[in-house]
Design a protein around this motif. Structure first.
Motif, PDB file in Angstrom:
ATOM      1  N   SER A  88       0.811  -1.224   0.000  1.00 50.19           N
ATOM      2  CA  SER A  88       0.000   0.000   0.000  1.00 50.19           C
ATOM      3  C   SER A  88       0.848   1.280   0.000  1.00 50.19           C
ATOM      4  O   SER A  88       0.352   2.350   0.329  1.00 50.19           O
ATOM      5  CB  SER A  88      -0.932  -0.004   1.207  1.00 50.19           C
ATOM      6  OG  SER A  88      -0.184  -0.065   2.413  1.00 50.19           O
ATOM      7  N   ASN A  89       2.133   1.163  -0.347  1.00 51.65           N
ATOM      8  CA  ASN A  89       3.012   2.334  -0.461  1.00 51.65           C
ATOM      9  C   ASN A  89       3.078   3.164   0.817  1.00 51.65           C
ATOM     10  O   ASN A  89       2.905   4.382   0.790  1.00 51.65           O
ATOM     11  CB  ASN A  89       2.583   3.225  -1.639  1.00 51.65           C
ATOM     12  CG  ASN A  89       2.697   2.500  -2.947  1.00 51.65           C
ATOM     13  OD1 ASN A  89       3.758   1.972  -3.279  1.00 51.65           O
ATOM     14  ND2 ASN A  89       1.606   2.441  -3.695  1.00 51.65           N
ATOM     15  N   GLY A  90       3.358   2.523   1.937  1.00 55.95           N
ATOM     16  CA  GLY A  90       3.457   3.223   3.207  1.00 55.95           C
ATOM     17  C   GLY A  90       4.551   4.279   3.211  1.00 55.95           C
ATOM     18  O   GLY A  90       5.580   4.132   2.545  1.00 55.95           O
ATOM     19  N   HIS A  91       4.315   5.352   3.976  1.00 59.43           N
ATOM     20  CA  HIS A  91       5.287   6.456   4.064  1.00 59.43           C
ATOM     21  C   HIS A  91       5.129   7.156   5.409  1.00 59.43           C
ATOM     22  O   HIS A  91       4.005   7.413   5.855  1.00 59.43           O
ATOM     23  CB  HIS A  91       5.060   7.460   2.925  1.00 59.43           C
ATOM     24  CG  HIS A  91       6.146   8.476   2.826  1.00 59.43           C
ATOM     25  ND1 HIS A  91       7.312   8.246   2.147  1.00 59.43           N
ATOM     26  CD2 HIS A  91       6.239   9.722   3.345  1.00 59.43           C
ATOM     27  CE1 HIS A  91       8.081   9.320   2.223  1.00 59.43           C
ATOM     28  NE2 HIS A  91       7.454  10.232   2.963  1.00 59.43           N
ATOM     29  N   MET A  92       6.269   7.476   6.039  1.00 58.70           N
ATOM     30  CA  MET A  92       6.274   8.133   7.351  1.00 58.70           C
ATOM     31  C   MET A  92       6.880   9.526   7.254  1.00 58.70           C
ATOM     32  O   MET A  92       7.944   9.694   6.661  1.00 58.70           O
ATOM     33  CB  MET A  92       7.118   7.338   8.356  1.00 58.70           C
ATOM     34  CG  MET A  92       6.634   5.958   8.637  1.00 58.70           C
ATOM     35  SD  MET A  92       7.770   5.030   9.711  1.00 58.70           S
ATOM     36  CE  MET A  92       7.373   5.749  11.295  1.00 58.70           C
ATOM     37  N   GLU A  93       6.197  10.503   7.856  1.00 61.60           N
ATOM     38  CA  GLU A  93       6.732  11.855   8.057  1.00 61.60           C
ATOM     39  C   GLU A  93       6.800  12.042   9.564  1.00 61.60           C
ATOM     40  O   GLU A  93       5.754  12.175  10.216  1.00 61.60           O
ATOM     41  CB  GLU A  93       5.818  12.916   7.437  1.00 61.60           C
ATOM     42  CG  GLU A  93       5.727  12.869   5.934  1.00 61.60           C
ATOM     43  CD  GLU A  93       6.970  13.408   5.228  1.00 61.60           C
ATOM     44  OE1 GLU A  93       7.674  14.250   5.827  1.00 61.60           O
ATOM     45  OE2 GLU A  93       7.232  12.970   4.112  1.00 61.60           O
ATOM     46  N   VAL A  94       7.997  12.031  10.130  1.00 56.17           N
ATOM     47  CA  VAL A  94       8.171  12.091  11.576  1.00 56.17           C
ATOM     48  C   VAL A  94       8.055  13.536  12.055  1.00 56.17           C
ATOM     49  O   VAL A  94       8.766  14.418  11.582  1.00 56.17           O
ATOM     50  CB  VAL A  94       9.525  11.481  11.994  1.00 56.17           C
ATOM     51  CG1 VAL A  94       9.712  11.582  13.503  1.00 56.17           C
ATOM     52  CG2 VAL A  94       9.624  10.031  11.536  1.00 56.17           C
ATOM     53  N   ASP A  95       7.153  13.763  13.016  1.00 60.32           N
ATOM     54  CA  ASP A  95       6.954  15.096  13.588  1.00 60.32           C
ATOM     55  C   ASP A  95       7.775  15.304  14.853  1.00 60.32           C
ATOM     56  O   ASP A  95       8.221  16.416  15.129  1.00 60.32           O
ATOM     57  CB  ASP A  95       5.476  15.332  13.892  1.00 60.32           C
ATOM     58  CG  ASP A  95       4.650  15.434  12.617  1.00 60.32           C
ATOM     59  OD1 ASP A  95       5.121  16.047  11.648  1.00 60.32           O
ATOM     60  OD2 ASP A  95       3.529  14.895  12.601  1.00 60.32           O
ATOM     61  N   SER A  96       7.953  14.250  15.652  1.00 64.47           N
ATOM     62  CA  SER A  96       8.743  14.375  16.870  1.00 64.47           C
ATOM     63  C   SER A  96       9.241  13.000  17.295  1.00 64.47           C
ATOM     64  O   SER A  96       8.716  11.969  16.859  1.00 64.47           O
ATOM     65  CB  SER A  96       7.921  15.006  17.994  1.00 64.47           C
ATOM     66  OG  SER A  96       6.860  14.156  18.377  1.00 64.47           O
TER      67      SER A  96
END
Length: 108
Positions: free
Chosen positions: A58-66
């Motif tokens: 499912s084309n997972g993607h992470m944008e880390v905020d903290s």
């Protein structure tokens, strides 16, 4: 403002985020210890099935905020083709050999 993956404190967690975002299944799997486990929203899941469904198919993607806990706990915006984007928390347990023995995720 997102934290760039190369700025994450823990090297194993940094490699995990990079593997997810680059869809590097081999690199991802090399980070997990033999017998690694995981939970999603407080429920243990089948690791192989979850990884396939939630990350790679499912084309997972992470944008880390903290990050906290020395970089072993992340608050991130996670998105995939199935569920869209959601705010999530991730916690990683890294064994003495430098591999992830467990990770837990869920909506934050």
């Amino acid at each position: 403002m997102a934290i760039k993956p190369d700025k994450l404190s823990d090297p194993v967690v940094r490699a995990f985020v990079n593997a997810v975002n680059s869809h590097d299944r081999e690199g991802f799997m090399s980070l997990l210890s033999l017998g690694a486990t995981m939970a999603d929203d407080g429920r243990d899941r089948n690791l192989a099935d979850w990884i396939e469904r939630e990350i790679f198919a499912s084309n997972g993607h992470m944008e880390v905020d903290s990050e906290s806990d020395g970089g072993r706990t992340l608050h991130a915006r996670y998105r995939n083709d199935t569920y869209g984007e959601m705010k999530t928390q991730w916690h990683f347990t890294v064994d003495d050999g430098g591999q992830i023995s467990r990770f837990e995720t869920g909506q934050a």
